[in-house]
Design a protein around this motif. Structure first.
Motif, mmCIF file in Angstrom:
data_model
loop_
_atom_site.group_PDB
_atom_site.id
_atom_site.type_symbol
_atom_site.label_atom_id
_atom_site.label_comp_id
_atom_site.label_asym_id
_atom_site.label_seq_id
_atom_site.Cartn_x
_atom_site.Cartn_y
_atom_site.Cartn_z
ATOM 1 N N VAL A 9 0.837 -1.202 0.000
ATOM 2 C CA VAL A 9 0.000 0.000 0.000
ATOM 3 C C VAL A 9 0.873 1.253 0.000
ATOM 4 O O VAL A 9 0.594 2.214 -0.726
ATOM 5 C CB VAL A 9 -0.968 -0.013 1.208
ATOM 6 C CG1 VAL A 9 -1.642 1.327 1.378
ATOM 7 C CG2 VAL A 9 -1.983 -1.122 1.051
ATOM 8 N N PHE A 10 1.951 1.243 0.763
ATOM 9 C CA PHE A 10 2.867 2.382 0.800
ATOM 10 C C PHE A 10 3.485 2.629 -0.574
ATOM 11 O O PHE A 10 3.546 3.768 -1.043
ATOM 12 C CB PHE A 10 3.962 2.141 1.846
ATOM 13 C CG PHE A 10 5.011 3.208 1.875
ATOM 14 C CD1 PHE A 10 4.738 4.459 2.412
ATOM 15 C CD2 PHE A 10 6.276 2.970 1.352
ATOM 16 C CE1 PHE A 10 5.697 5.451 2.437
ATOM 17 C CE2 PHE A 10 7.243 3.958 1.365
ATOM 18 C CZ PHE A 10 6.955 5.194 1.913
ATOM 19 N N VAL A 13 0.903 4.129 -2.921
ATOM 20 C CA VAL A 13 0.648 5.542 -2.618
ATOM 21 C C VAL A 13 1.797 6.418 -3.126
ATOM 22 O O VAL A 13 1.558 7.477 -3.721
ATOM 23 C CB VAL A 13 0.428 5.742 -1.097
ATOM 24 C CG1 VAL A 13 0.469 7.212 -0.719
ATOM 25 C CG2 VAL A 13 -0.884 5.116 -0.674
ATOM 26 N N GLY A 16 1.707 6.510 -6.966
ATOM 27 C CA GLY A 16 0.553 7.311 -7.376
ATOM 28 C C GLY A 16 0.774 8.794 -7.171
ATOM 29 O O GLY A 16 0.388 9.611 -8.012
ATOM 30 N N THR A 17 1.400 9.161 -6.066
ATOM 31 C CA THR A 17 1.684 10.575 -5.786
ATOM 32 C C THR A 17 2.657 11.144 -6.814
ATOM 33 O O THR A 17 2.428 12.235 -7.360
ATOM 34 C CB THR A 17 2.252 10.732 -4.366
ATOM 35 O OG1 THR A 17 1.309 10.216 -3.433
ATOM 36 C CG2 THR A 17 2.555 12.178 -4.051
ATOM 37 N N THR A 20 0.906 11.556 -10.153
ATOM 38 C CA THR A 20 0.002 12.702 -10.161
ATOM 39 C C THR A 20 0.772 14.013 -10.288
ATOM 40 O O THR A 20 0.384 14.904 -11.054
ATOM 41 C CB THR A 20 -0.854 12.706 -8.882
ATOM 42 O OG1 THR A 20 -1.534 11.458 -8.786
ATOM 43 C CG2 THR A 20 -1.843 13.841 -8.877
#
Length: 88
Positions: A9-10, A13, A16-17, A20
């Motif tokens: 999950v880390f 994230v 994804g960051t 973006t």
């Protein structure tokens, strides 16, 4: 198994960051509000809101943060960067 799930999950994230942020910087580049230019001092690529090259960049102003091993071994010396033959 919980550790691997949390680590996965880390990683998702973080990726994804960064994705973006890269997308938004690309959109700002299309709109003309963001440019990648070369520093006139050291020829590093740096970000700018204007299309003209910057006179100094974070790499010039803070060499310990960007080139820590060289800066520690050569105190007081400028961080030298090879000239880049890339012209655009």
């Amino acid at each position: 198994m919980t550790v691997w799930t949390a680590l996965t999950v880390f990683v998702i994230v973080v990726v994804g960051t960064f994705t973006t942020v890269a997308i938004w910087l690309g959109i700002l580049g299309w709109l003309g509000a963001f440019h990648m230019v070369r520093c006139t001092n050291c020829r590093h690529l740096t970000m700018s809101t204007a299309r003209e090259p910057r006179e100094s960049c974070p790499q010039c102003r803070h060499p310990l943060l960007t080139h820590p091993v060289y800066a520690v071994r050569h105190p007081g010396a400028r961080v030298r960067v090879r000239n880049d033959p890339l012209r655009y």
